[in-house]
Design a protein around this motif. Structure first.
Motif, PDB file in Angstrom:
ATOM      1  N   ALA A   1     -66.217 -46.359  27.367  1.00 40.52           N
ATOM      2  CA  ALA A   1     -67.608 -46.662  27.029  1.00 40.52           C
ATOM      3  C   ALA A   1     -68.176 -45.527  26.188  1.00 40.52           C
ATOM      4  CB  ALA A   1     -68.423 -46.855  28.298  1.00 40.52           C
ATOM      5  N   ARG A   2     -68.639 -45.871  25.004  1.00 35.62           N
ATOM      6  CA  ARG A   2     -69.088 -44.822  24.087  1.00 35.62           C
ATOM      7  C   ARG A   2     -70.196 -45.368  23.201  1.00 35.62           C
ATOM      8  NH1 ARG A   2     -64.412 -43.580  22.234  1.00 35.62           N
ATOM      9  NH2 ARG A   2     -64.008 -41.881  23.713  1.00 35.62           N
ATOM     10  N   VAL A   3     -71.199 -44.532  22.955  1.00 37.19           N
ATOM     11  CA  VAL A   3     -72.282 -44.853  22.026  1.00 37.19           C
ATOM     12  C   VAL A   3     -72.243 -43.830  20.904  1.00 37.19           C
ATOM     13  CG1 VAL A   3     -74.762 -45.128  21.702  1.00 37.19           C
ATOM     14  CG2 VAL A   3     -73.703 -45.858  23.837  1.00 37.19           C
ATOM     15  N   ILE A   4     -72.084 -44.297  19.661  1.00 37.10           N
ATOM     16  CA  ILE A   4     -72.002 -43.418  18.498  1.00 37.10           C
ATOM     17  C   ILE A   4     -73.339 -43.459  17.755  1.00 37.10           C
ATOM     18  CG2 ILE A   4     -70.704 -42.817  16.442  1.00 37.10           C
ATOM     19  CD1 ILE A   4     -69.055 -42.764  18.983  1.00 37.10           C
ATOM     20  N   VAL A   5     -73.904 -42.284  17.532  1.00 44.04           N
ATOM     21  CA  VAL A   5     -75.194 -42.182  16.852  1.00 44.04           C
ATOM     22  C   VAL A   5     -75.026 -41.300  15.632  1.00 44.04           C
ATOM     23  CG1 VAL A   5     -77.591 -41.425  17.005  1.00 44.04           C
ATOM     24  CG2 VAL A   5     -76.494 -42.478  18.991  1.00 44.04           C
ATOM     25  N   ASN A   6     -75.364 -41.826  14.454  1.00 43.19           N
ATOM     26  CA  ASN A   6     -75.375 -41.036  13.228  1.00 43.19           C
ATOM     27  C   ASN A   6     -76.810 -40.584  12.987  1.00 43.19           C
ATOM     28  OD1 ASN A   6     -75.392 -40.106  10.501  1.00 43.19           O
ATOM     29  ND2 ASN A   6     -73.547 -41.289  10.097  1.00 43.19           N
ATOM     30  N   SER A   7     -77.059 -39.302  13.245  1.00 43.00           N
ATOM     31  CA  SER A   7     -78.421 -38.785  13.160  1.00 43.00           C
ATOM     32  C   SER A   7     -78.958 -38.744  11.738  1.00 43.00           C
ATOM     33  CB  SER A   7     -78.477 -37.381  13.778  1.00 43.00           C
ATOM     34  OG  SER A   7     -77.581 -36.508  13.114  1.00 43.00           O
ATOM     35  N   ARG A   8     -78.070 -38.776  10.735  1.00 44.08           N
ATOM     36  CA  ARG A   8     -78.523 -38.699   9.344  1.00 44.08           C
ATOM     37  C   ARG A   8     -78.940 -40.058   8.802  1.00 44.08           C
ATOM     38  NH1 ARG A   8     -74.119 -35.486   9.957  1.00 44.08           N
ATOM     39  NH2 ARG A   8     -72.725 -37.167   9.300  1.00 44.08           N
ATOM     40  N   THR A   9     -78.209 -41.100   9.156  1.00 45.23           N
ATOM     41  CA  THR A   9     -78.506 -42.430   8.624  1.00 45.23           C
ATOM     42  C   THR A   9     -79.220 -43.323   9.628  1.00 45.23           C
ATOM     43  OG1 THR A   9     -76.348 -43.304   9.322  1.00 45.23           O
ATOM     44  CG2 THR A   9     -76.473 -42.277   7.150  1.00 45.23           C
ATOM     45  N   GLY A  10     -79.262 -42.918  10.894  1.00 42.08           N
ATOM     46  CA  GLY A  10     -79.891 -43.756  11.907  1.00 42.08           C
ATOM     47  C   GLY A  10     -79.011 -44.883  12.402  1.00 42.08           C
ATOM     48  N   THR A  11     -77.723 -44.851  12.053  1.00 44.78           N
ATOM     49  CA  THR A  11     -76.805 -45.896  12.486  1.00 44.78           C
ATOM     50  C   THR A  11     -76.418 -45.673  13.948  1.00 44.78           C
ATOM     51  OG1 THR A  11     -75.914 -46.063  10.248  1.00 44.78           O
ATOM     52  CG2 THR A  11     -74.606 -47.032  12.021  1.00 44.78           C
ATOM     53  N   VAL A  12     -76.467 -46.741  14.734  1.00 50.23           N
ATOM     54  CA  VAL A  12     -76.110 -46.681  16.153  1.00 50.23           C
ATOM     55  C   VAL A  12     -75.076 -47.760  16.429  1.00 50.23           C
ATOM     56  CG1 VAL A  12     -76.936 -46.837  18.524  1.00 50.23           C
ATOM     57  CG2 VAL A  12     -78.400 -45.842  16.767  1.00 50.23           C
ATOM     58  N   VAL A  13     -73.936 -47.375  16.995  1.00 50.27           N
ATOM     59  CA  VAL A  13     -72.882 -48.309  17.371  1.00 50.27           C
ATOM     60  C   VAL A  13     -72.677 -48.185  18.877  1.00 50.27           C
ATOM     61  CG1 VAL A  13     -70.481 -48.995  17.068  1.00 50.27           C
ATOM     62  CG2 VAL A  13     -71.775 -48.127  15.114  1.00 50.27           C
TER      63      VAL A  13
ATOM     64  N   GLY B   1     -70.535 -49.460  22.165  1.00 44.03           N
ATOM     65  CA  GLY B   1     -69.294 -50.094  22.582  1.00 44.03           C
ATOM     66  C   GLY B   1     -69.533 -51.227  23.564  1.00 44.03           C
ATOM     67  N   SER B   2     -68.514 -52.083  23.689  1.00 42.71           N
ATOM     68  CA  SER B   2     -68.660 -53.269  24.535  1.00 42.71           C
ATOM     69  C   SER B   2     -68.684 -52.930  26.014  1.00 42.71           C
ATOM     70  CB  SER B   2     -67.511 -54.249  24.253  1.00 42.71           C
ATOM     71  OG  SER B   2     -66.255 -53.633  24.525  1.00 42.71           O
ATOM     72  N   ASN B   3     -68.162 -51.765  26.418  1.00 45.03           N
ATOM     73  CA  ASN B   3     -68.098 -51.425  27.837  1.00 45.03           C
ATOM     74  C   ASN B   3     -69.271 -50.573  28.308  1.00 45.03           C
ATOM     75  OD1 ASN B   3     -65.588 -52.748  28.274  1.00 45.03           O
ATOM     76  ND2 ASN B   3     -64.526 -51.019  27.337  1.00 45.03           N
ATOM     77  N   VAL B   4     -70.280 -50.408  27.469  1.00 47.28           N
ATOM     78  CA  VAL B   4     -71.431 -49.596  27.847  1.00 47.28           C
ATOM     79  C   VAL B   4     -72.255 -50.338  28.893  1.00 47.28           C
ATOM     80  CG1 VAL B   4     -73.559 -48.548  27.008  1.00 47.28           C
ATOM     81  CG2 VAL B   4     -71.486 -48.441  25.621  1.00 47.28           C
ATOM     82  N   ARG B   5     -72.617 -49.636  29.953  1.00 47.70           N
ATOM     83  CA  ARG B   5     -73.439 -50.206  31.018  1.00 47.70           C
ATOM     84  C   ARG B   5     -74.606 -49.278  31.297  1.00 47.70           C
ATOM     85  NH1 ARG B   5     -70.776 -53.728  29.763  1.00 47.70           N
ATOM     86  NH2 ARG B   5     -69.548 -55.221  30.978  1.00 47.70           N
ATOM     87  N   VAL B   6     -75.693 -49.863  31.797  1.00 44.40           N
ATOM     88  CA  VAL B   6     -76.889 -49.105  32.134  1.00 44.40           C
ATOM     89  C   VAL B   6     -77.281 -49.433  33.563  1.00 44.40           C
ATOM     90  CG1 VAL B   6     -79.317 -48.695  31.573  1.00 44.40           C
ATOM     91  CG2 VAL B   6     -77.674 -49.073  29.743  1.00 44.40           C
TER      92      VAL B   6
ATOM     93  N   GLY C   1     -79.441 -40.102  33.484  1.00 43.99           N
ATOM     94  CA  GLY C   1     -78.248 -40.495  34.222  1.00 43.99           C
ATOM     95  C   GLY C   1     -78.067 -41.982  34.355  1.00 43.99           C
ATOM     96  N   SER C   2     -78.785 -42.760  33.556  1.00 48.13           N
ATOM     97  CA  SER C   2     -78.701 -44.221  33.647  1.00 48.13           C
ATOM     98  C   SER C   2     -77.719 -44.812  32.653  1.00 48.13           C
ATOM     99  CB  SER C   2     -80.089 -44.839  33.414  1.00 48.13           C
ATOM    100  OG  SER C   2     -80.994 -44.428  34.428  1.00 48.13           O
ATOM    101  N   LEU C   3     -77.329 -44.051  31.632  1.00 54.02           N
ATOM    102  CA  LEU C   3     -76.412 -44.564  30.619  1.00 54.02           C
ATOM    103  C   LEU C   3     -74.990 -44.243  31.036  1.00 54.02           C
ATOM    104  CD1 LEU C   3     -76.119 -45.909  27.828  1.00 54.02           C
ATOM    105  CD2 LEU C   3     -76.196 -43.619  26.814  1.00 54.02           C
ATOM    106  N   ARG C   4     -74.236 -45.284  31.374  1.00 57.13           N
ATOM    107  CA  ARG C   4     -72.852 -45.098  31.792  1.00 57.13           C
ATOM    108  C   ARG C   4     -71.924 -45.151  30.576  1.00 57.13           C
ATOM    109  NH1 ARG C   4     -74.999 -43.381  35.629  1.00 57.13           N
ATOM    110  NH2 ARG C   4     -74.760 -44.025  37.799  1.00 57.13           N
ATOM    111  N   ALA C   5     -72.040 -44.143  29.726  1.00 59.68           N
ATOM    112  CA  ALA C   5     -71.235 -44.073  28.514  1.00 59.68           C
ATOM    113  C   ALA C   5     -71.340 -42.678  27.955  1.00 59.68           C
ATOM    114  CB  ALA C   5     -71.685 -45.112  27.483  1.00 59.68           C
ATOM    115  N   GLU C   6     -70.380 -42.357  27.099  1.00 50.94           N
ATOM    116  CA  GLU C   6     -70.410 -41.082  26.391  1.00 50.94           C
ATOM    117  C   GLU C   6     -71.274 -41.235  25.150  1.00 50.94           C
ATOM    118  OE1 GLU C   6     -67.373 -38.003  24.053  1.00 50.94           O
ATOM    119  OE2 GLU C   6     -66.628 -39.865  24.965  1.00 50.94           O
ATOM    120  N   LEU C   7     -72.269 -40.351  25.006  1.00 50.08           N
ATOM    121  CA  LEU C   7     -73.151 -40.386  23.852  1.00 50.08           C
ATOM    122  C   LEU C   7     -72.639 -39.386  22.815  1.00 50.08           C
ATOM    123  CD1 LEU C   7     -75.735 -41.543  22.599  1.00 50.08           C
ATOM    124  CD2 LEU C   7     -77.014 -39.689  23.706  1.00 50.08           C
TER     125      LEU C   7
END
Length: 370
Positions: free
Chosen positions: A255-267, A269-274, A361-367
């Protein structure tokens, strides 16, 4: 030999069967040692239409021309100031594929290292391409294909489309030396996964052992799977051909959330849980407007009075309406996207929400912020 043929035929029959959500081994892994090698070189591009290096600022171009002429038996008098406009010093680089043999050709890329305006219409003179060990593995030469162009006027105005200071030469280099490889001498071949994953490595080894026999493969770590291979070159090539067409179901990604701080792009993953969390997000909007006005003297035709332009700034602060939304236990990717879209959050707001959820601590994923 017969035993190997039986194994290969059996493997082909297994490959013919349907496999759900599976990828070929050649798409998720590569054979250790079977790789491309980078080659670089230095050369001269000639035949430019006055768009070459300015020799007063690039003395290495002049030095290269003098050295080349000396090799051809042309000696210039000392102190001659060469004014070259049709020559450019360039770097040449290419990638030498695995198992390339002398006589084969490869594509090369040529790029200016001086102040040449354009390489369009130029030809690269013979340039040796060296590997990391310093040996020459290919010789490059040929006419450049440049996708960009530029035009300038006498008043200094200039228009440039794409990059005219770099180009390509298809099949522009001839391989002169093969890269040594121990592919045929290794008793055990290693398959390296493109994406490290313990589950995928275990499944790959299991598929090979189930198809070719127990003990044929062993998962070493999250990347490498060692496979016993025939020593005979013909058999080894056939063995790899069958092996790379095996189909393996890769393990699910973390589970992973990818954030591009320069372009504002956020991806996401399908296994991300909250986990259960309530989120409220709002922002202040500050608007500053400038309305300068002219200040006239009080009396008409007054002596000593001047017209002045005075600033008039207006600052307006408004707070956007923000609504709170709730994440239920085990909220999935679809729930997150739906909740964020419902409140009309922009990409920047989404980044702030995800970071706050991670801190809570609510985001069950790597940011991951890149």
């Amino acid at each position: 030999m017969k035993n190997l043929l039986v194994i290969l035929i059996g493997a082909m029959l297994v490959l013919a069967g349907p496999v759900a959500r599976a990828d070929r081994v050649k798409d998720i892994a590569s054979v250790a040692g079977v790789r491309q090698n980078q080659l670089t070189g230095y050369g001269l591009v000639v035949g430019l239409n006055g768009t070459g290096d300015q020799t007063t600022q690039t003395p290495f171009t002049v030095q290269s021309i003098i050295n080349m002429l000396t090799q051809f038996g042309v000696t210039l008098p000392p102190g001659v100031n060469l004014q070259l406009k049709n020559v450019a010093a360039v770097t040449v680089h290419a990638e030498l594929p695995a198992f390339s043999k002398p006589g084969q050709t490869i594509d090369v890329t040529v790029a200016s290292i001086g102040n040449a305006k354009s390489l369009r219409g130029g030809s690269l003179l013979m340039a040796p391409l060296r590997g990391a060990d310093g040996n020459v593995y290919a010789i490059a030469q040929g006419n450049l294909i440049v996708g960009g162009f530029g035009a300038s006027g006498n008043d200094g105005s200039r228009v440039t489309v794409n990059i005219p200071s770099a180009g390509r030469i298809p099949n522009g280099a001839t391989v002169e030396r093969a890269v040594p490889s121990d592919f045929l001498t290794r008793e055990v071949l290693a398959l390296n996964l493109n994406v490290p994953d313990f589950t995928t490595a275990y499944r790959l080894a299991s598929v090979i052992n189930e198809t070719l026999g127990p003990g044929m493969a062993q998962a070493v770590d999250a990347v490498s799977v060692n496979v016993r291979a025939p020593i005979d070159p013909a058999q080894r090539t056939s063995f790899i051909s069958v092996l790379e067409n095996f189909e393996v179901e890769p393990g699910e990604v973390a589970a992973r959330v990818i954030v591009n701080s320069r372009t504002g792009t956020v991806v996401i993953g399908s296994n991300v849980r909250v986990t259960p969390a309530a989120v409220s997000h709002g922002s202040l909007v500050v608007t500053i407007s400038e309305r300068p006005f002219a200040s006239q003297p009080i009396a008409p035709f007054s002596s000593g009075g001047t017209t002045e332009v005075l600033p008039d700034s207006e600052v307006d602060i408004t707070q956007e309406d923000s609504r709170m939304f709730l994440f239920e236990p085990g909220a999935s990717l679809g729930d997150i996207v739906e909740a964020v879209n419902r409140v009309g959050a922009a990409p920047g707001d989404l980044v702030a929400i995800l970071e706050a959820l991670k801190q809570a601590g609510s985001l069950r994923a790597e940011l991951v912020v890149i």
